[in-house]
Design a protein around this motif. Structure first.
Motif, PDB file in Angstrom:
ATOM      1  N   ASN A   1       0.847  -1.191   0.000  1.00 25.38           N
ATOM      2  CA  ASN A   1       0.000   0.000   0.000  1.00 25.38           C
ATOM      3  C   ASN A   1       0.886   1.246   0.000  1.00 25.38           C
ATOM      4  O   ASN A   1       1.577   1.529   0.982  1.00 25.38           O
ATOM      5  CB  ASN A   1      -0.910  -0.009   1.230  1.00 25.38           C
ATOM      6  CG  ASN A   1      -2.062   0.960   1.103  1.00 25.38           C
ATOM      7  OD1 ASN A   1      -2.014   1.926   0.348  1.00 25.38           O
ATOM      8  ND2 ASN A   1      -3.124   0.704   1.858  1.00 25.38           N
ATOM      9  N   HIS A   2       0.878   1.996  -1.118  1.00 28.94           N
ATOM     10  CA  HIS A   2       1.731   3.182  -1.259  1.00 28.94           C
ATOM     11  C   HIS A   2       1.174   4.421  -0.565  1.00 28.94           C
ATOM     12  O   HIS A   2       1.844   5.455  -0.533  1.00 28.94           O
ATOM     13  CB  HIS A   2       1.939   3.512  -2.738  1.00 28.94           C
ATOM     14  CG  HIS A   2       2.822   2.534  -3.459  1.00 28.94           C
ATOM     15  ND1 HIS A   2       2.389   1.291  -3.859  1.00 28.94           N
ATOM     16  CD2 HIS A   2       4.121   2.627  -3.847  1.00 28.94           C
ATOM     17  CE1 HIS A   2       3.373   0.663  -4.476  1.00 28.94           C
ATOM     18  NE2 HIS A   2       4.431   1.433  -4.475  1.00 28.94           N
ATOM     19  N   LEU A   3      -0.029   4.315  -0.031  1.00 28.22           N
ATOM     20  CA  LEU A   3      -0.644   5.458   0.643  1.00 28.22           C
ATOM     21  C   LEU A   3      -0.619   5.211   2.147  1.00 28.22           C
ATOM     22  O   LEU A   3      -1.055   4.162   2.618  1.00 28.22           O
ATOM     23  CB  LEU A   3      -2.085   5.619   0.153  1.00 28.22           C
ATOM     24  CG  LEU A   3      -2.808   6.934   0.487  1.00 28.22           C
ATOM     25  CD1 LEU A   3      -2.068   8.125  -0.100  1.00 28.22           C
ATOM     26  CD2 LEU A   3      -4.233   6.879  -0.048  1.00 28.22           C
ATOM     27  N   VAL A   4      -0.105   6.183   2.911  1.00 25.84           N
ATOM     28  CA  VAL A   4       0.067   6.033   4.358  1.00 25.84           C
ATOM     29  C   VAL A   4      -0.832   7.027   5.078  1.00 25.84           C
ATOM     30  O   VAL A   4      -0.828   8.226   4.761  1.00 25.84           O
ATOM     31  CB  VAL A   4       1.543   6.260   4.768  1.00 25.84           C
ATOM     32  CG1 VAL A   4       1.705   6.130   6.285  1.00 25.84           C
ATOM     33  CG2 VAL A   4       2.448   5.279   4.040  1.00 25.84           C
ATOM     34  N   GLN A   5      -1.591   6.517   6.049  1.00 23.58           N
ATOM     35  CA  GLN A   5      -2.475   7.374   6.838  1.00 23.58           C
ATOM     36  C   GLN A   5      -1.846   7.672   8.185  1.00 23.58           C
ATOM     37  O   GLN A   5      -1.151   6.826   8.762  1.00 23.58           O
ATOM     38  CB  GLN A   5      -3.823   6.699   7.032  1.00 23.58           C
ATOM     39  CG  GLN A   5      -4.889   7.575   7.658  1.00 23.58           C
ATOM     40  CD  GLN A   5      -6.241   6.893   7.655  1.00 23.58           C
ATOM     41  OE1 GLN A   5      -6.354   5.701   7.925  1.00 23.58           O
ATOM     42  NE2 GLN A   5      -7.292   7.633   7.329  1.00 23.58           N
ATOM     43  N   ASP A   6      -2.079   8.871   8.684  1.00 24.83           N
ATOM     44  CA  ASP A   6      -1.578   9.281   9.991  1.00 24.83           C
ATOM     45  C   ASP A   6      -2.622   8.923  11.055  1.00 24.83           C
ATOM     46  O   ASP A   6      -3.706   9.515  11.083  1.00 24.83           O
ATOM     47  CB  ASP A   6      -1.315  10.792   9.988  1.00 24.83           C
ATOM     48  CG  ASP A   6      -0.660  11.276  11.271  1.00 24.83           C
ATOM     49  OD1 ASP A   6      -0.578  10.483  12.238  1.00 24.83           O
ATOM     50  OD2 ASP A   6      -0.233  12.442  11.315  1.00 24.83           O
ATOM     51  N   PRO A   7      -2.340   7.952  11.934  1.00 22.32           N
ATOM     52  CA  PRO A   7      -3.326   7.578  12.964  1.00 22.32           C
ATOM     53  C   PRO A   7      -3.660   8.710  13.921  1.00 22.32           C
ATOM     54  O   PRO A   7      -4.697   8.670  14.582  1.00 22.32           O
ATOM     55  CB  PRO A   7      -2.641   6.414  13.702  1.00 22.32           C
ATOM     56  CG  PRO A   7      -1.600   5.902  12.755  1.00 22.32           C
ATOM     57  CD  PRO A   7      -1.139   7.101  11.993  1.00 22.32           C
ATOM     58  N   TRP A   8      -2.792   9.702  14.018  1.00 26.05           N
ATOM     59  CA  TRP A   8      -3.031  10.837  14.914  1.00 26.05           C
ATOM     60  C   TRP A   8      -3.741  11.993  14.201  1.00 26.05           C
ATOM     61  O   TRP A   8      -4.074  12.995  14.811  1.00 26.05           O
ATOM     62  CB  TRP A   8      -1.706  11.316  15.509  1.00 26.05           C
ATOM     63  CG  TRP A   8      -1.211  10.417  16.600  1.00 26.05           C
ATOM     64  CD1 TRP A   8      -1.405  10.566  17.944  1.00 26.05           C
ATOM     65  CD2 TRP A   8      -0.472   9.199  16.444  1.00 26.05           C
ATOM     66  NE1 TRP A   8      -0.844   9.534  18.632  1.00 26.05           N
ATOM     67  CE2 TRP A   8      -0.244   8.674  17.736  1.00 26.05           C
ATOM     68  CE3 TRP A   8       0.025   8.499  15.360  1.00 26.05           C
ATOM     69  CZ2 TRP A   8       0.455   7.492  17.961  1.00 26.05           C
ATOM     70  CZ3 TRP A   8       0.729   7.329  15.584  1.00 26.05           C
ATOM     71  CH2 TRP A   8       0.927   6.827  16.859  1.00 26.05           C
ATOM     72  N   ASN A   9      -3.963  11.855  12.901  1.00 26.90           N
ATOM     73  CA  ASN A   9      -4.694  12.848  12.114  1.00 26.90           C
ATOM     74  C   ASN A   9      -5.261  12.132  10.888  1.00 26.90           C
ATOM     75  O   ASN A   9      -4.649  12.107   9.823  1.00 26.90           O
ATOM     76  CB  ASN A   9      -3.773  14.003  11.692  1.00 26.90           C
ATOM     77  CG  ASN A   9      -4.516  15.100  10.954  1.00 26.90           C
ATOM     78  OD1 ASN A   9      -5.724  15.030  10.774  1.00 26.90           O
ATOM     79  ND2 ASN A   9      -3.780  16.112  10.518  1.00 26.90           N
ATOM     80  N   LEU A  10      -6.424  11.514  11.038  1.00 25.33           N
ATOM     81  CA  LEU A  10      -6.947  10.597  10.028  1.00 25.33           C
ATOM     82  C   LEU A  10      -7.240  11.258   8.693  1.00 25.33           C
ATOM     83  O   LEU A  10      -7.323  10.574   7.666  1.00 25.33           O
ATOM     84  CB  LEU A  10      -8.207   9.906  10.561  1.00 25.33           C
ATOM     85  CG  LEU A  10      -8.013   8.963  11.755  1.00 25.33           C
ATOM     86  CD1 LEU A  10      -9.342   8.358  12.184  1.00 25.33           C
ATOM     87  CD2 LEU A  10      -7.016   7.868  11.424  1.00 25.33           C
ATOM     88  N   ASN A  11      -7.416  12.557   8.659  1.00 19.95           N
ATOM     89  CA  ASN A  11      -7.691  13.240   7.399  1.00 19.95           C
ATOM     90  C   ASN A  11      -6.425  13.568   6.617  1.00 19.95           C
ATOM     91  O   ASN A  11      -6.501  14.200   5.560  1.00 19.95           O
ATOM     92  CB  ASN A  11      -8.488  14.529   7.646  1.00 19.95           C
ATOM     93  CG  ASN A  11      -9.950  14.238   7.933  1.00 19.95           C
ATOM     94  OD1 ASN A  11     -10.545  13.366   7.306  1.00 19.95           O
ATOM     95  ND2 ASN A  11     -10.518  14.952   8.888  1.00 19.95           N
TER      96      ASN A  11
ATOM     97  N   THR B   1      -5.987  -1.351  10.270  1.00 18.72           N
ATOM     98  CA  THR B   1      -5.322  -0.431  11.182  1.00 18.72           C
ATOM     99  C   THR B   1      -6.314  -0.010  12.261  1.00 18.72           C
ATOM    100  O   THR B   1      -7.432   0.420  11.958  1.00 18.72           O
ATOM    101  CB  THR B   1      -4.806   0.807  10.423  1.00 18.72           C
ATOM    102  OG1 THR B   1      -3.927   0.375   9.386  1.00 18.72           O
ATOM    103  CG2 THR B   1      -4.067   1.745  11.367  1.00 18.72           C
ATOM    104  N   MET B   2      -5.881  -0.107  13.536  1.00 19.93           N
ATOM    105  CA  MET B   2      -6.819   0.077  14.647  1.00 19.93           C
ATOM    106  C   MET B   2      -6.657   1.409  15.386  1.00 19.93           C
ATOM    107  O   MET B   2      -7.248   1.601  16.426  1.00 19.93           O
ATOM    108  CB  MET B   2      -6.664  -1.068  15.639  1.00 19.93           C
ATOM    109  CG  MET B   2      -6.863  -2.448  15.048  1.00 19.93           C
ATOM    110  SD  MET B   2      -8.479  -2.713  14.318  1.00 19.93           S
ATOM    111  CE  MET B   2      -9.511  -2.759  15.753  1.00 19.93           C
ATOM    112  N   GLY B   3      -5.841   2.331  14.877  1.00 22.10           N
ATOM    113  CA  GLY B   3      -5.728   3.622  15.547  1.00 22.10           C
ATOM    114  C   GLY B   3      -4.391   3.834  16.207  1.00 22.10           C
ATOM    115  O   GLY B   3      -3.428   3.092  15.993  1.00 22.10           O
ATOM    116  N   GLU B   4      -4.303   4.872  17.020  1.00 21.88           N
ATOM    117  CA  GLU B   4      -3.041   5.296  17.613  1.00 21.88           C
ATOM    118  C   GLU B   4      -2.376   4.181  18.415  1.00 21.88           C
ATOM    119  O   GLU B   4      -2.942   3.665  19.372  1.00 21.88           O
ATOM    120  CB  GLU B   4      -3.271   6.512  18.517  1.00 21.88           C
ATOM    121  CG  GLU B   4      -3.869   7.714  17.814  1.00 21.88           C
ATOM    122  CD  GLU B   4      -4.178   8.852  18.771  1.00 21.88           C
ATOM    123  OE1 GLU B   4      -3.801   8.728  19.963  1.00 21.88           O
ATOM    124  OE2 GLU B   4      -4.793   9.847  18.338  1.00 21.88           O
TER     125      GLU B   4
END
Length: 583
Positions: free
Chosen positions: A61-71, A450-453
């Motif tokens: 997965n080339h796209l990474v999400q920030d668990p501390w800022n989901l947007n 992914t389950m969050g922070e």
């Protein structure tokens, strides 16, 4: 002996009256932002053709999400710039560069490199791996404020030491007393040596590198410990305990520790000796003053034509043709060769030796202690019963071959599962032993969540036709909690032959299957309907409906990554970032 993992189903989360997904024609709003330099993608080379390589590269997965800022999601472009994209109500903004991975001009040409990867540790720290063997711990500042301040590298290390290209899988920050620690989990594939081929029965091996860094102030970091695990099959799920004590892996074969820079690793042979107790003798023998007899247990199918015997008055060579000798060397006394013989009955071979001079021998062959001398011939049968299971050419030497456990023609294609025993296990990082283990059997792996922070990822497994989502208990690692059910999702996913990614949001309100290109299938959980409906076949009243939506993107490029929130889907291609409002 490892304890078994406890997986208890939450019956309230299983919908017994699920009617199937209804195709919805509701409009979804899609927004797009152009990526001017394109997404960085590492392609498989001609040498990377194994199942291990395909698993490593195929679903990256080339796209990474920030668990501390989901947007906020992050992209690595072709110049190795890490760019921050933010989703707004009516647009998605992709532009700001927050960090540039060093030495791109050289590292991008390392042979056999993997994809570069970013992983967030906390609200102000991240780990970056360039895929060519270089690892960076980076200070990001406060990312929750949607700022675009430049990140700062705190430490850079080449890992593993021999500059092996590897992919970052997981990382976690934790504290112990006054020390701060960062544990990183990386993976790479190696070609087996001749010894490893014999041991693991695989041309390629998947290798996990467990790297630990330490600090007292979270600013200056040093390499503290390195560990390595190996398996003959790739994994579907791998993560570190959030306190750095253990590693949990789900895959088609077990992983074993092979290296640890701080503690000795017990080899498989030593473990086997430790667990099996005293090893049975290779043969038994008993004697009288005039003669001596030796008993061997051979593999099933051996006939008298497979056996040879060469001897003189003080030496013997007795064994199976084209195989190792059963008994060879200088005898502990002289024999009368004319009176010596051997017999075979079933799998038991008896060798009879006639002594020239009366007396007792200490051994049959000088220096050969593999045999056990028995004072009573009646003990022979018991010993050779123990030996029988060790000399068979098969795992089960006497199976009921005429009785099959089930008819394979009754299985559909989507019910098939790897012939190895797929397992979910937790391995202690200090003892190197399996703490908890469960055979997954027919419960196929579907996807990870992914389950969050700072939480371990969730694991979605197939149960009958449904997909059940599990999360490991933070207190009791032997327990997994059933937290959500995706109705009929086992069959739904099996029908999508072009599937590349599967994902669900933090509230589990829907699941999304992403094709290799263009299409995304959205499956919403049951929601109450304002006007009750009736099933046309049964007449049963339906008060809730699960909806399916199909999204077709305006692109001809492959989909490279996907992330989700409760209200939005982010989808990445080579040159575009899409945001779809689903809430």
């Amino acid at each position: 002996m490892p304890a078994f993992i406890k997986m208890n189903y939450n019956r309230s989360l299983i919908n017994q009256t699920f009617e199937g997904y209804k195709l919805s024609l509701e409009k979804l709003y899609v927004y797009c932002s152009h990526i001017d330099k394109g997404t960085y993608v590492t392609a498989l080379t001609d040498e990377q053709f194994s199942y291990h390589h395909a698993k490593l590269f195929g679903v990256y997965n080339h796209l990474v999400q920030d668990p501390w800022n989901l947007n906020a999601v992050y992209i690595i472009d072709t110049d190795w710039n890490i760019r921050k994209a933010v989703g707004h109500d009516m647009s998605v903004d992709c532009g700001a560069t927050v960090y540039t991975i060093p030495d791109a001009s050289n590292q991008q040409f390392v042979v056999g490199r993997c994809n570069a990867k970013l992983h967030f540790l906390s609200a102000d720290l991240a780990v970056v791996c360039d895929g060519a063997g270089q690892l960076y711990i980076v200070s990001t500042g406060n990312r929750q404020e949607n700022g675009t301040d430049a990140w700062k590298c705190l430490i850079s290390r080449m890992l593993p030491e021999e500059k092996t290209p590897c992919l970052l899988i997981d990382a976690v920050e934790h504290s112990k007393e006054e020390n701060h620690m960062i544990d990183c989990l990386l993976v790479h594939v190696i070609e087996s040596t001749p010894e490893q081929k014999d041991k693991y029965r695989s041309q390629y091996l998947t290798v996990l590198e467990w790297i630990t860094f330490t600090s007292v102030d979270r600013k200056v970091w040093t390499l503290g410990r390195t560990r390595q695990l190996v398996s003959r099959k790739p994994f579907s799920y791998a993560c570190l305990d959030r306190e750095g004590h253990s590693i949990t892996i789900a895959g088609e074969a077990e992983f074993v520790f092979t290296q640890d820079s701080e503690l000795p690793v017990v080899s498989d042979e030593e473990k086997e000796e430790e667990n099996s107790g005293p090893r049975p003798p290779d043969y038994t023998w008993h004697q009288t003053a005039e003669d001596l007899s030796v008993q061997f247990t051979v593999a099933e199918g051996v006939t008298k034509g497979d056996i040879y015997l060469t001897m003189s008055f003080n030496r013997i060579d007795f064994g199976l043709k084209n195989k190792s000798a059963l008994l060879k060397g200088n005898l502990c006394g002289e024999i009368d060769t004319e009176s010596c013989t051997w017999t075979i009955e079933g799998r038991r071979v008896d060798l009879y030796l006639s002594k020239k001079t009366e007396g007792n021998w200490p051994l049959v062959v000088d220096g050969d202690t593999r045999g056990e001398m028995l004072s009573e011939p009646s003990e022979v049968a018991a010993i050779h019963e123990r030996l029988a299971s060790l000399t068979s050419e098969e795992m089960n030497p006497d199976p009921e071959k005429s009785e099959k456990p089930y008819n394979t023609q009754q299985l559909e294609e989507c019910d098939m599962y790897p012939d190895d025993e797929s397992v979910l296990l937790t391995i202690n990082g200090d003892t190197h032993k399996i703490q908890y283990r469960i055979g997954l059997g027919s419960h196929q792996w579907l996807f990870n969540v992914t389950m969050g922070e700072n939480s371990t990822p969730g694991l979605c497994l197939r149960h009958d036709v449904d997909g059940l989502l599990w999360k490991q208990d933070t207190g009791d690692k032997s327990r997994w909690k059933h937290i959500a059910t995706f109705n009929a999702f086992g069959y739904v996913q099996a029908s999508k032959q072009q599937r590349k990614f599967t994902i669900c949001p933090p509230d589990y309100s829907y699941s999304a299957i992403c094709d290799n290109s263009k299409h995304i299938y959205l499956y919403r959980q049951n929601i109450p309907v304002a006007t009750p409906l009736r099933n046309r076949k049964t007449g049963q009243q339906v008060n809730a409906v699960a909806k399916q939506q199909v999204i077709s993107l305006d692109t001809t490029n492959d989909i490279l990554g996907i992330q989700t929130t409760n209200e939005r889907l982010f989808i990445l291609t080579k040159d575009k970032l899409f945001m779809i409002k689903v809430g």
